[in-house]
Design a protein around this motif. Structure first.
Motif, short mmCIF file in Angstrom:
data_model
loop_
_atom_site.label_atom_id
_atom_site.label_comp_id
_atom_site.label_asym_id
_atom_site.label_seq_id
_atom_site.Cartn_x
_atom_site.Cartn_y
_atom_site.Cartn_z
N ILE A 175 0.85 -1.20 0.00
CA ILE A 175 0.00 0.00 0.00
C ILE A 175 0.88 1.24 0.00
N ALA A 176 0.58 2.17 -0.89
CA ALA A 176 1.21 3.49 -0.87
C ALA A 176 0.09 4.52 -0.76
N ASN A 177 0.19 5.37 0.25
CA ASN A 177 -0.88 6.33 0.51
C ASN A 177 -0.34 7.74 0.64
N CYS A 178 -1.04 8.66 -0.02
CA CYS A 178 -0.69 10.07 0.02
C CYS A 178 -1.99 10.85 0.12
N GLY A 179 -2.34 11.31 1.32
CA GLY A 179 -3.59 12.03 1.50
C GLY A 179 -4.53 11.31 2.44
N ASP A 180 -5.82 11.61 2.34
CA ASP A 180 -6.78 11.06 3.30
C ASP A 180 -7.74 10.03 2.71
N SER A 181 -7.41 9.48 1.53
CA SER A 181 -8.06 8.25 1.11
C SER A 181 -7.45 7.12 1.93
N ARG A 182 -8.07 5.95 1.92
CA ARG A 182 -7.65 4.94 2.91
C ARG A 182 -7.75 3.53 2.36
N ALA A 183 -6.86 2.66 2.85
CA ALA A 183 -6.88 1.23 2.53
C ALA A 183 -7.13 0.45 3.82
N VAL A 184 -8.11 -0.46 3.78
CA VAL A 184 -8.45 -1.26 4.95
C VAL A 184 -8.54 -2.73 4.52
N LEU A 185 -7.87 -3.58 5.27
CA LEU A 185 -7.89 -5.02 5.03
C LEU A 185 -8.89 -5.69 5.97
N CYS A 186 -9.71 -6.57 5.43
CA CYS A 186 -10.61 -7.37 6.26
C CYS A 186 -9.96 -8.74 6.45
N ARG A 187 -9.47 -9.00 7.65
CA ARG A 187 -8.74 -10.24 7.96
C ARG A 187 -9.46 -10.98 9.07
N ASN A 188 -9.91 -12.17 8.76
CA ASN A 188 -10.59 -13.01 9.76
C ASN A 188 -11.77 -12.26 10.38
N ILE B 79 3.92 -2.77 3.75
CA ILE B 79 3.99 -4.06 3.07
C ILE B 79 3.47 -5.11 4.05
N THR B 80 2.38 -5.76 3.68
CA THR B 80 1.71 -6.72 4.55
C THR B 80 1.73 -8.09 3.92
N GLU B 81 2.17 -9.09 4.68
CA GLU B 81 2.15 -10.46 4.19
C GLU B 81 0.72 -10.97 4.15
N ARG B 82 0.33 -11.58 3.05
CA ARG B 82 -1.02 -12.13 2.94
C ARG B 82 -1.16 -13.39 3.77
N LYS B 83 -2.37 -13.59 4.29
CA LYS B 83 -2.68 -14.78 5.08
C LYS B 83 -3.94 -15.44 4.54
N ALA B 84 -4.11 -16.72 4.89
CA ALA B 84 -5.25 -17.48 4.39
C ALA B 84 -6.57 -16.90 4.86
N GLU B 85 -6.57 -16.22 6.01
CA GLU B 85 -7.81 -15.68 6.54
C GLU B 85 -8.15 -14.28 6.02
N ASP B 86 -7.39 -13.78 5.06
CA ASP B 86 -7.71 -12.49 4.45
C ASP B 86 -8.96 -12.61 3.59
N ASP B 87 -9.94 -11.75 3.83
CA ASP B 87 -11.19 -11.79 3.10
C ASP B 87 -11.18 -10.83 1.90
N LEU C 269 -9.84 -11.03 -1.88
CA LEU C 269 -8.55 -11.70 -1.68
C LEU C 269 -8.68 -13.21 -1.62
N ARG C 270 -9.90 -13.72 -1.62
CA ARG C 270 -10.10 -15.17 -1.67
C ARG C 270 -9.85 -15.70 -3.08
N LYS C 271 -9.90 -14.82 -4.05
CA LYS C 271 -9.65 -15.21 -5.43
C LYS C 271 -8.15 -15.33 -5.65
N VAL C 272 -7.73 -16.25 -6.46
CA VAL C 272 -6.31 -16.46 -6.71
C VAL C 272 -5.87 -15.78 -8.00
N CYS C 273 -6.63 -15.97 -9.06
CA CYS C 273 -6.23 -15.44 -10.36
C CYS C 273 -6.88 -14.10 -10.65
N GLN C 274 -8.19 -14.05 -10.51
CA GLN C 274 -8.92 -12.83 -10.83
C GLN C 274 -9.20 -12.08 -9.54
N MET C 275 -8.48 -10.97 -9.34
CA MET C 275 -8.51 -10.27 -8.06
C MET C 275 -9.69 -9.32 -7.93
#
Length: 283
Positions: A112-125, A188-196, A276-282
């Motif tokens: 993730i690269a962020n500049c400003g007040d837009s935001r990235a949020v990961l849903c994990r487990n 930089i976040t390592e992906r995990k199996a429980e990432d939704d 993130l449950r998809k492998v090929c088509q994100m």
């Protein structure tokens, strides 16, 4: 409407062990202000700059150099007085800029690269994990940086750099440099199996919808409709322009957008949801 989004599935393949390749996917949300041309330039150019820089640098340097080059292109365009309605503000459109939150998703990482007040949020487990921090002028470290550079933060309908801009980092806004910088914060976040899923959105969503609520809604929408993703035709709506979009992700994005509007968000709303449950088509 000065927001725009950028979606490029499989925009690059990274060599592994000299013979294997892995898909790498690019997603971005850009919240323009003053006019839409900086956000549109980011949409059309930033992924190409990332692709170029990735051939020469590791992730952090890639994202920082890409954002810097994008900012330089915007400044050059302004100096050449490009054709844009914001020229009504003057011969050089220095009062135009855009936030940028970019996600590059590989099989094992989320960059993730962020500049400003837009935001990235990961849903994990089932829980919301922020992958970026909003760049607001009254954020203590940002306030110190602005003041150390000789700038001031004034309060006029919220904290603003020099009483004007309600964010402390952006691409463009040349008249407020060096107080407003284009340098992104990179995680930089390592992906995990429980990432939704991953949600990228402009502040029009986050002003009225919490991280937890957004993740819960997107997760429920994706989970309940993943089977319908096998249908060939996309949903009928005016949100997506991308042929490769997974209908379930488009529906989740649309649902979050409608929620923000129902809660009377006072800003433009742009949302990208990545399954993130998809492998090929994100998306």
């Amino acid at each position: 409407m000065e927001d725009t989004v950028s979606v490029h599935p499989s925009f690059i393949r990274i060599d592994e062990d000299d013979h294997l390749t892995s898909n790498t996917h690019y997603f971005g949300v850009f919240d323009g202000h003053g006019c839409s041309h900086v956000a549109m330039m980011c949409k059309n150019r930033l992924h190409l700059l990332v692709k170029e820089e990735l051939k020469k640098n590791e992730w952090k340097n890639t994202m920082e150099r890409s954002f810097r080059r994008m900012d330089e292109e915007v400044i050059l365009w302004d100096q050449q007085a490009g054709c844009c309605r914001c020229e009504l503000h003057g011969p050089e459109s220095y009062g135009v800029g855009s936030t940028a939150v970019v996600a590059v998703v590989t099989p094992d990482k989320i960059v993730i690269a962020n500049c400003g007040d837009s935001r990235a949020v990961l849903c994990r487990n089932g829980k919301a994990v922020p992958l970026s921090n909003d760049h607001k002028p009254d954020r203590p470290d940002e306030l110190n940086r602005i003041q150390d550079a000789g700038g001031r933060v004034l309060y006029w309908d919220g904290a603003r750099v020099c009483g004007v801009l309600a964010m402390s980092r952006a691409i463009g806004d040349n008249y407020l440099k060096p107080y407003v910088t284009c340098e992104p914060e990179v995680t930089i976040t390592e992906r995990k199996a429980e990432d939704d899923c991953l949600i990228l959105a402009s502040d029009g969503l986050w002003d009225v919808v919490s991280n937890d609520t957004a993740c819960g809604l997107a997760r429920t929408c994706l989970k309940g409709n993943r089977q319908s993703a096998k249908m060939k035709s996309p949903p009928i709506n005016d949100v997506t322009e991308y042929e490769n979009c997974d209908p379930t992700c488009s529906n989740a994005s649309l649902l979050l957008t409608k929620l923000a509007l129902a809660r009377r968000s006072a800003d433009n709303v742009s949302v990208v949801v990545v399954d993130l449950r998809k492998v090929c088509q994100m998306l």
